[in-house]
Design a protein around this motif. Structure first.
Motif, PDB file in Angstrom:
ATOM      1  N   GLY A 173      -6.568   3.615  -6.825  1.00 27.01           N
ATOM      2  CA  GLY A 173      -6.936   4.521  -5.612  1.00 27.01           C
ATOM      3  C   GLY A 173      -7.891   4.713  -4.777  1.00 27.01           C
ATOM      4  N   ARG A 233       4.116  10.372  -3.683  1.00 24.27           N
ATOM      5  CA  ARG A 233       3.514   8.951  -2.925  1.00 24.27           C
ATOM      6  C   ARG A 233       4.661   8.457  -2.342  1.00 24.27           C
ATOM      7  N   TYR A 284      -4.923   6.374  -1.183  1.00 22.91           N
ATOM      8  CA  TYR A 284      -4.380   5.198  -0.885  1.00 22.91           C
ATOM      9  C   TYR A 284      -4.215   4.432  -2.241  1.00 22.91           C
ATOM     10  N   ARG A 286       0.675   5.656  -0.231  1.00 22.09           N
ATOM     11  CA  ARG A 286      -0.274   6.888  -0.276  1.00 22.09           C
ATOM     12  C   ARG A 286       0.318   8.005  -0.759  1.00 22.09           C
ATOM     13  N   TRP A 313       0.673  -1.202  -0.036  1.00 26.73           N
ATOM     14  CA  TRP A 313       0.016   0.051  -0.063  1.00 26.73           C
ATOM     15  C   TRP A 313       0.914   1.250  -0.124  1.00 26.73           C
ATOM     16  N   ASP A 322      -2.751  11.079   8.294  1.00 26.60           N
ATOM     17  CA  ASP A 322      -3.211  10.165   7.327  1.00 26.60           C
ATOM     18  C   ASP A 322      -3.909  10.158   6.020  1.00 26.60           C
TER      19      ASP A 322
END
Length: 116
Positions: A109, A45, A94, A38, A36, A90
């Motif tokens: 995503g 990224r 993702y 993000r 993963w 956060d």
């Protein structure tokens, strides 16, 4: 052709939890790595977590250690990201990433927004 489809994003309050899923479909012979990433607005990224299927070993970004857990279901060609104790930082899109049939593939995503 191989396709990755993510799901599970959404809006959550700080301190909350979300579980992301990513399923691979198509003509799949082998999956060696799942991960993963993000990307937050205005930022590059970054890797969040990854799992090497042969060894089951995992790797996490320092910023998510102890809060996020990556896991997989080999039979379903699916990788999960359990996200707990979410913080506003956060917030990001993702992306799922897998090394399938000796090639890297990306999902489109899913947006995670952490806000009160």
């Amino acid at each position: 052709q191989v396709q990755l489809v993510e799901s599970g994003g959404g809006l959550v309050q700080p301190g909350g939890s979300l579980r992301l899923s990513c399923a691979a479909s198509g003509s799949i012979y082998s999956i060696k790595l799942m991960g993963w990433y993000r990307q937050a607005p205005g930022k590059q990224r970054e890797l969040v977590a990854s799992i090497l299927l042969s060894a089951g070993s995992t790797n996490y970004a320092d910023s998510v250690k102890g809060r996020f857990t990556i896991s997989r279901d080999n039979a379903k060609n699916t990788v999960y990201l359990q996200m707990n104790s979410l913080k506003t930082e956060d917030t990001a899109v993702y992306y799922c990433n897998m090394f399938v049939n000796d090639m890297y593939y990306w999902g489109k995503g899913t947006l995670v927004t952490v806000s009160s």
